[in-house]
Design a protein around this motif. Structure first.
Motif, PDB file in Angstrom:
ATOM      1  N   UNK A   1      -1.503 -13.569  35.976  1.00  0.00           N
ATOM      2  CA  UNK A   1      -0.763 -14.816  36.219  1.00  0.00           C
ATOM      3  C   UNK A   1       0.480 -14.896  35.334  1.00  0.00           C
TER       4      UNK A   1
ATOM      5  N   UNK B   1       0.564 -22.979  36.134  1.00  0.00           N
ATOM      6  CA  UNK B   1      -0.479 -22.749  37.143  1.00  0.00           C
ATOM      7  C   UNK B   1      -1.696 -23.592  36.805  1.00  0.00           C
TER       8      UNK B   1
ATOM      9  N   UNK C   1     -13.913 -20.811  32.769  1.00  0.00           N
ATOM     10  CA  UNK C   1     -14.391 -20.888  34.152  1.00  0.00           C
ATOM     11  C   UNK C   1     -13.254 -20.682  35.151  1.00  0.00           C
ATOM     12  N   UNK C   2     -12.041 -21.006  34.745  1.00  0.00           N
ATOM     13  CA  UNK C   2     -10.921 -20.900  35.675  1.00  0.00           C
ATOM     14  C   UNK C   2     -10.328 -19.505  35.753  1.00  0.00           C
ATOM     15  N   UNK C   3     -10.404 -18.785  34.667  1.00  0.00           N
ATOM     16  CA  UNK C   3      -9.703 -17.508  34.633  1.00  0.00           C
ATOM     17  C   UNK C   3     -10.278 -16.585  33.567  1.00  0.00           C
TER      18      UNK C   3
ATOM     19  N   UNK D   1      -5.376 -25.512  38.705  1.00  0.00           N
ATOM     20  CA  UNK D   1      -6.194 -25.681  39.909  1.00  0.00           C
ATOM     21  C   UNK D   1      -6.081 -27.119  40.381  1.00  0.00           C
ATOM     22  N   UNK D   2      -6.050 -28.035  39.451  1.00  0.00           N
ATOM     23  CA  UNK D   2      -5.985 -29.465  39.771  1.00  0.00           C
ATOM     24  C   UNK D   2      -4.714 -30.017  39.157  1.00  0.00           C
ATOM     25  N   UNK D   3      -3.986 -30.784  39.915  1.00  0.00           N
ATOM     26  CA  UNK D   3      -2.728 -31.326  39.425  1.00  0.00           C
ATOM     27  C   UNK D   3      -2.959 -32.137  38.148  1.00  0.00           C
ATOM     28  N   UNK D   4      -1.977 -32.168  37.319  1.00  0.00           N
ATOM     29  CA  UNK D   4      -1.961 -32.982  36.097  1.00  0.00           C
ATOM     30  C   UNK D   4      -2.882 -32.450  35.002  1.00  0.00           C
ATOM     31  N   UNK D   5      -3.496 -31.278  35.239  1.00  0.00           N
ATOM     32  CA  UNK D   5      -4.356 -30.682  34.210  1.00  0.00           C
ATOM     33  C   UNK D   5      -3.530 -29.871  33.216  1.00  0.00           C
ATOM     34  N   UNK D   6      -4.191 -29.448  32.159  1.00  0.00           N
ATOM     35  CA  UNK D   6      -3.609 -28.431  31.292  1.00  0.00           C
ATOM     36  C   UNK D   6      -3.376 -27.167  32.113  1.00  0.00           C
TER      37      UNK D   6
END
Lengths: 770, 275
Positions: B260, B186, B250-252, B188-193
């Motif tokens: 998740x 999962x 910040x994401x979760x 938020x932005x592709x190719x991220x950790x």
């Protein structure tokens, strides 16, 4: 055949896509030294002491400067009196990123080592990290002259209490327009070389003449020996019209050291030092009737200016409140705004600068009215639109007289692409199936103010004037060079301006070059911002080209022994209308234009050369209608944009591919603001999103395919009919996306969700509903 | 502020023996393989090793070997090679699949499997594959080789069981030919950790491992046991976050991460063929 509207490949691209572009950081003059910054790590602190001894002792370090070394220089230009931003701050650091000391060394590694070796002794002061903290009763003061942190306050322009009391319905909305970092691929970069013959500054900048004039005034030197060059510039988004302190420091240090000084922001610095955008909070009240007709609107904007108010940044809420009525005929509009300082990075122009905020606000209001009345959002829009025959339209703001538009036409065109009934049916079916993703449909009918060109419009922001310069020079072989003051930073101006000139001159597109960005070469200039390049600068190219062509026709008539009125040009040949055999090629007309013996009586040699300072009577008002369709994962809260339908009306299109590129890029930044990007600070004022790992600039796979349509209403303020398109996408996309997200969740009673609509926020809503 | 590392010496090692020798002789040295974890940290000056020992040219540490019972993957094998390897796709398909989800194509062309594992980042993808499949790490030091089970390899935040004078030389993956697998990441932005990720390996010795659910890469022990005991997907998924102490950013927040983990576990189980 006209080249206006032709899909011509960019002249810029062969250089740029083969890595042959010349950006400031590519330049490496002999003896070049490198500058590095020590920036405050404290949001608000007294600087007790700075120990530079270890840095000075490092081999290769040429200079270490603190505030004392620049005390004789003025503050950063575009500062406000009493709240000036010193080039290097003195006793107090006011945001994380504030420059505390500067190092110059023989190479950039040594410079970085030296910057790290400087020890700053801070004594923390209470900081204000947010608007609410700044406006709290006992808020800490950031500037001694500023009790209460409010720089400027405009109360409501009108009292609408009677209208609201009499209205059948009212509603209110509080909105946050999230702070964004412009984050161009190329950060701020400068190279200054101050020699005996004068000062040359290469800068990644959007308005080189503006910078030249400002640098000369700053140092008290003459403009004729001050040269600014903006070579290839890797994006600006408005942030590169700000006078970055680093530019003036590089020049001052070059003068002191007698050698070129270069500075390239690191990405980490860029995130905190390059001025941010948006950062507004809105309180909105609207009065309307059961049909959704708006009766009155009250808008209060609170603008976060960051630590040092910037003169341009101060104008953001002026633009937001001027455009608050959007595409709608609203009988009464009252606006109010407040500019507030906080211990954060200063805020100024960022793609759209004040207008995306207005569009977001009014388009959220429209959907709120739809939600309250049960009238479809499309109908609410149509009920309130200014009709196509209602132009020119004087808004509540003296600044904004809408010149043209067809808002209902754009929405109808949008609905030809987006099958609204089918989408509604799909939405209902999914809602009934608990395993299906939720579907949301969002619309935005948007409008913005662009084409900054009418007299006074840019002078208010410190520019010399609001015209744009264009010079057309035909060469002896019949090719032509165009010189424009609208220096581009990715717009494709070299291509579009050649298209415009080719049409007027009858010279082949491939034999027209466009030059820009060098104050020693371009007569004068203003710059590229506010979607003005084509609407003002392109119109100037057209005017100058027309003048040159009229003179060329005179010469051709003389050579052909015909009357001027009978001369036409085709395939670079002048001939007498109806008699193609009687002709003279452009190259010969050009050659002879320099030879006195060949010219008609009274004509001077070299006359195929015209310079124009193009004025326009009004701003332009690009508009459009967007529809966003989102899918929301009910288990994770993840939002996926499935469709994005875009109808733009930018008036005459010069090059459809470049218009599409501008729209796609602007929409990407709009989607970014709506779903991804948010420059955040913790309670104490420390940035939490100062890297591109934490500050989410979306990548190509995160963006949907776009379906584009177009309507054309001509701009009456120029003969091209072009309105500008650089900012459109960033104005229209955020409300379309958020309206879609709210629509997807409206069955849960959701009336609003602040940007960015993150999965966690949406999951919280979904979880709360269970 | 970023992007410019402090001064360091650079040495190239042509063999594991030479690399070990250099490691022993240099104070505060770091091994450089793909550089995609180490170099960013150096640019931020979060680490400033005195010497980089470049091992990326050591041929004996590259490539995939089928030894019969296991696939032995050399530590310097690039993600792109693992992703595209037919033999990996056949025998440890979870590994091939996840290797193709690491970072972006540039990262995959440069980064190495050993580098990713030895960095010990709880947010990285590949440790979860090692844990879910029950891989064995082969570590070489002056005293020779030793083998460490994946479950014992990740010790603390960015810390593994590899000693300061040792090199991770290979990873042995037990063959899971024909068994189902699932990986859910999962972002938020592709190719991220991954904000949270879950790897599921089906088969005789099933395993579930979590990404970014604590300070170290870890197996979902309770869920793995329930799965081995034949529990249904909902019951297994409900146990996914058991015993974890997920990070907050910040994401979760931690609650969202636990949620998740459960959602993604169910999806990965379904992908792996469980019902």
């Amino acid at each position: 055949m006209s080249l206006i509207g032709a899909k011509v490949l960019r002249k810029e691209d062969p250089n740029l896509i083969t890595g042959q572009g010349q950006y400031v950081d590519d330049l490496q003059p002999a003896g070049c030294a490198f500058m590095a910054m020590v920036r405050s790590t404290e949001p608000h602190a007294r600087i007790v002491a700075i120990d530079t001894s270890a840095a000075k002792a490092i081999d290769g370090v040429l200079a270490v400067w603190t505030h004392a070394d620049i005390a004789a220089l003025p503050a950063r230009p575009s500062s406000l009196p009493g709240m000036d931003m010193p080039l290097i701050t003195g006793d107090v650091a006011r945001f994380v990123g504030d420059i505390v000391a500067v190092v110059v060394a023989a190479d950039r590694y040594t410079a970085a080592d030296a910057a790290e070796a400087i020890i700053v002794d801070y004594e923390s002061l209470p900081a204000v990290a947010s608007l609410s903290q700044a406006l709290a009763p006992d808020a800490p003061m950031i500037h001694p002259v500023l009790q209460g942190n409010t720089v400027f306050f405009q109360d409501y322009t009108e009292d609408l209490s009677a209208e609201f009391a009499a209205a059948p319905r009212t509603a209110s909305l509080s909105l946050v327009n999230n702070r964004c970092a412009p984050a161009p691929i190329e950060p701020n970069v400068v190279l200054a070389d101050w020699g005996p013959a004068g000062l040359t500054v290469w800068a990644a900048f959007q308005a080189p003449h503006h910078l030249r004039n400002t640098i000369a005034a700053f140092f008290g030197i003459s403009q004729d020996t001050t040269r600014v060059i903006a070579p290839d510039v890797g994006g600006g988004f408005g942030a590169k019209i700000n006078f970055a302190s680093e530019i003036f420091l590089a020049a001052a240090l070059s003068r002191a050291l007698g050698r070129p000084v270069k500075y390239t922001q690191t990405r980490s610095e860029c995130m905190v030092a390059m001025f941010h955008g948006r950062a507004q909070e809105h309180k909105v009240d609207v009065a309307f009737d059961d049909s959704g007709k708006i009766l009155a609107l009250k808008v209060q904007v609170t603008q976060d200016q960051g630590a040092y108010p910037d003169a341009t940044g101060m104008g953001l809420p002026v633009l937001t409140t001027a455009m608050s009525a959007g595409c709608y005929k609203i009988p009464k509009v009252a606006v109010s705004w407040r500019n507030v300082v906080t211990n954060t990075t200063p805020v100024a122009a960022y793609r759209g600068a004040g207008r995306p905020e207005a569009s977001y606000m009014i388009e959220r209001v429209i959907d709120l009215i739809a939600d309250e009345t049960g009238v479809d959002p499309i109908e609410v829009r149509k009920t309130n639109f200014i009709p196509a025959d209602g132009f020119p339209y004087q808004t509540h703001s003296p600044l904004a007289v809408y010149d043209s538009g067809n808002f209902a036409g754009a929405l109808d065109e949008l609905l030809r692409h987006a099958d609204y009934p089918a989408l509604k049916a799909e939405q209902a079916a999914r809602l009934a199936d608990p395993r299906a993703k939720l579907l949301g449909i969002g619309f935005a009918s948007w409008l913005e103010i662009a084409g900054f060109g009418p007299p006074g419009s840019l002078e208010a922001f410190g520019h010399l004037a609001s015209w744009e310069s264009a010079q057309v020079r035909v060469q002896p072989d019949g090719s032509a060079i165009i010189y424009t003051g609208a220096s581009p930073h990715g717009q494709g101006t070299v291509t579009t301006f050649a298209q415009i000139a080719a049409d007027q001159l009858g010279i082949d597109f491939d034999r027209i070059s466009v030059r820009h960005g060098d104050t020693a070469v371009i007569p004068q200039g203003i710059g590229t911002m506010g979607s003005r390049a084509v609407a003002v600068g392109g119109e100037g190219v057209k005017t100058a080209s027309t003048r040159v062509f009229e003179r060329a026709k005179k010469i051709a008539a003389h050579l052909l022994e015909a009357t001027e009125d009978d001369i036409v040009v085709e395939n670079e040949e002048f001939h007498v209308r109806g008699t193609p055999s009687k002709s003279v090629p452009w190259s010969q007309v050009a050659w002879k234009s320099f030879q006195p013996l060949e010219l008609p009586a009274g004509m001077e040699p070299g006359s195929l050369d015209a310079t124009v300072f193009q004025q326009v009577p009004n701003f332009s008002f690009p508009s459009g209608a967007y529809c966003c369709v989102v899918e929301i994962d009910r288990e994770t809260g993840d939002v996926d944009i499935r469709n994005m339908y875009l109808v733009d009306d930018c008036g005459t299109v010069i090059n459809p591919m470049l218009v599409e590129g501008q729209v796609h890029g602007g929409v990407a930044q709009g989607i970014a603001q709506a779903l991804y990007e948010h420059m955040q600070y913790d309670e104490s004022g420390v940035p939490r999103t100062a890297t591109l790992m934490d500050y989410l600039v979306p990548a190509a796979p995160d963006l949907p395919g776009y379906v584009s349509g177009r309507t054309v209403t001509l701009n009456p303020s120029n003969t091209l009919g072009a309105k500008g398109v650089g900012e459109s996408g960033s104005v229209g996309a955020p409300p379309a996306v958020i309206n879609a997200v709210v629509d997807a969740l409206s069955h849960l009673g959701v009336k609003h969700i602040d940007m960015p609509a993150t999965p966690q926020k949406i999951w919280s809503i979904l979880r709360g509903s269970k | 502020m970023g992007m410019i590392p402090a001064r360091f010496d650079y040495r190239q090692a042509g063999s594991v023996a030479e690399a070990l020798q250099l490691l022993a002789s240099c104070d505060d040295a770091k091994l450089l393989a793909g550089g995609h974890s180490l170099v960013p940290l150096m640019k931020m000056r979060l680490v400033s090793p005195s010497t980089l020992i470049d091992i990326s040219g050591i041929a004996e540490l590259q490539g995939v070997t089928d030894t019969g019972s296991v696939l032995r993957v050399g530590a310097l094998t690039r993600h792109r090679v693992v992703e595209r390897s037919q033999v990996v796709a056949q025998h440890v398909p979870l590994l091939a699949h996840v290797a193709g989800l690491v970072g972006d194509p540039q990262v995959r062309n440069r980064g190495t499997i050993g580098g990713s594992l030895v960095h010990g980042d709880p947010a990285a993808d590949l440790p979860s594959v090692a844990l879910a499949t029950g891989a064995t790490m082969v570590v070489t030091g002056a005293a020779g080789e030793r083998r460490i089970a994946a479950a014992d390899f990740f010790v603390d935040f960015l810390e593994t069981a590899v000693g300061p004078d040792e090199i991770l030389t290979a990873i042995e993956f037990p063959k899971r030919t024909g068994a189902g697998f699932g990986y859910e990441k999962f972002v938020r932005r592709s190719m991220d950790y991954a904000i949270v990720g879950v790897a599921v390996q089906a088969g005789d010795q099933p395993g579930i491992a979590l990404v970014n659910m604590g300070s170290v890469p870890r197996r979902a022990d309770a869920a793995s046991q329930a799965l081995a005991g034949g529990a249904g997907v909902d019951a297994v998924a409900a146990l996914a976050a058991e015993g974890t102490n997920p990070p907050e950013d910040l994401n979760a927040n931690a609650d969202y991460r636990r949620h998740l983990a459960s959602v993604l576990t169910k999806r990965a189980l379904l992908a792996a063929g469980y019902r």
